[in-house]
Design an enzyme around this catalytic site. Structure first.
Site, short mmCIF file in Angstrom:
data_model
loop_
_atom_site.label_atom_id
_atom_site.label_comp_id
_atom_site.label_asym_id
_atom_site.label_seq_id
_atom_site.Cartn_x
_atom_site.Cartn_y
_atom_site.Cartn_z
N ASP A 151 0.84 -1.21 0.00
CA ASP A 151 0.00 0.00 0.00
C ASP A 151 0.87 1.25 0.00
O ASP A 151 0.55 2.25 -0.66
CB ASP A 151 -0.92 0.01 1.23
N HIS A 179 -5.22 -3.62 5.45
CA HIS A 179 -4.59 -3.98 4.17
C HIS A 179 -5.61 -4.50 3.17
O HIS A 179 -5.38 -5.46 2.46
CB HIS A 179 -3.49 -5.01 4.42
#
Length: 331
Positions: A151, A179
């Site tokens: 990310d 996530h």
């Protein structure tokens, strides 16, 4: 001597991740474990002229125990991709079961290893891992990490495109929360050196960081997911952790951890209302040395994103804890 293990080493993430670890001067021994093909992957990598001694293991003859024994760092990308006709719950039960089994082995033969969980859904597989380690009496929150680095890598790349920065790695873009999807919260107000995101591009940029994986699946026409970028992200975090373990100072990376067990984390857990959460963590010889609270002066837009993330995370975490205590019966 540093022994690194990749569990799931023959897969789409596992192979490139193993390649990167084989190239690392920080790794002396590389043990590869999977249910198929690991001797072949290990033989292939062993021809590369870098110092790490590479061995492949399969399930027979307690292969997992042999692979994991006395490991310093265990990276777990193991799992299966979603197949046609498979529900998300089907996928969850299979991958959660795989992770649970691997963590049980790690607890028995490498209780002091740093454990890096890549297997999705990370929001749930890390709580599963923690519960298994607790049950075995070897849980150390400072040594268990959910790898959310992809990310951050995506955020660096996409922000650099908008900001006109030719080297995305010069940017520090904090991404917190979880996530998956809306649990991913990029804090563009905290980018260093600071950048200005135009209002008309803000929502699309957030969405791209949160759902960047969909771009890759679409581009691969359904034949794969983000394996190469995930392998790089897993390696980047592992390398940073190994450098910190050897004494390098000032190394910080967001990672999904059990906050109450990490210095500085208890206050963040109280503020967010969740025990598992990704925040910037200062790494050191003990692993997660300090959780850094950057929630103080975030923007109103970021507060809205954070609220949605926390709501999603609560369910994900509970799902993991429930699975660890009551796994579905195998037919």
């Amino acid at each position: 001597m540093v022994k690194a293990v990749v569990a799931g080493a023959a897969g789409g993430i596992g192979q490139p991740l193993s390649l990167l670890l084989k190239l690392s001067p920080l790794v002396d021994e590389l043990a590869l474990y999977d249910v198929v093909n690991t001797p072949g992957v290990a033989a292939d990598l062993s021809h590369i002229s870098s110092p790490a001694k590479t061995t492949g293991y399969l399930p027979p003859n307690d292969g997992a125990k042999a692979a994991f024994k006395d490991a310093d760092i265990i990276v777990i990308p193991a799992g299966i991709p979603r197949k046609p006709g498979m529900t998300r719950d089907d996928l969850f039960n299979i991958n959660a079961g795989i992770v649970k089994g691997l963590i049980e082995v790690a607890a028995d033969v490498a209780p002091n290893a740093f454990i890096l969980v890549i297997s999705n859904p990370v929001n749930s597989t890390v709580p599963i891992s923690a519960e298994v380690l607790k049950a075995k009496g070897v849980f150390n929150a400072q040594r268990l990490f959910g790898v959310t680095t992809l990310d951050i890598v995506r955020a660096e790349t996409f922000v650099a495109e908008i900001a006109g920065n030719s080297n995305p790695q010069e940017l520090v873009v904090p991404v917190i929360g979880g996530h998956s999807g809306e649990t991913i919260v990029p804090l563009f107000s905290k980018v260093s050196p600071s950048v200005t995101i135009p209002d008309d591009k803000y929502d699309a940029l957030v969405n791209r960081v949160q759902f960047g994986g969909d771009e890759v699946v679409k581009a691969k026409e359904g034949l794969g997911s983000a394996t190469l970028s995930m392998a790089y992200a897993g390696y980047r975090f592992a390398e940073k952790l190994l450098k910190a373990a050897k004494g390098a100072k000032g190394l910080v990376e967001p990672t999904y951890v059990y906050l109450p067990g990490i210095p500085g984390g208890k206050e963040i857990a109280e503020k967010t209302g969740v025990d598992f959460f990704s925040v910037p963590v200062e790494l050191g010889p003990n692993g997660a040395e300090k959780a850094i609270d950057i929630l103080g002066d975030i923007t109103e837009k970021e507060k809205t994103l954070l609220e949605a993330a926390i709501k999603g995370l609560k369910g994900n975490i509970q799902k993991g804890v429930d699975f660890a205590h009551n796994p579905p019966q195998k037919l």
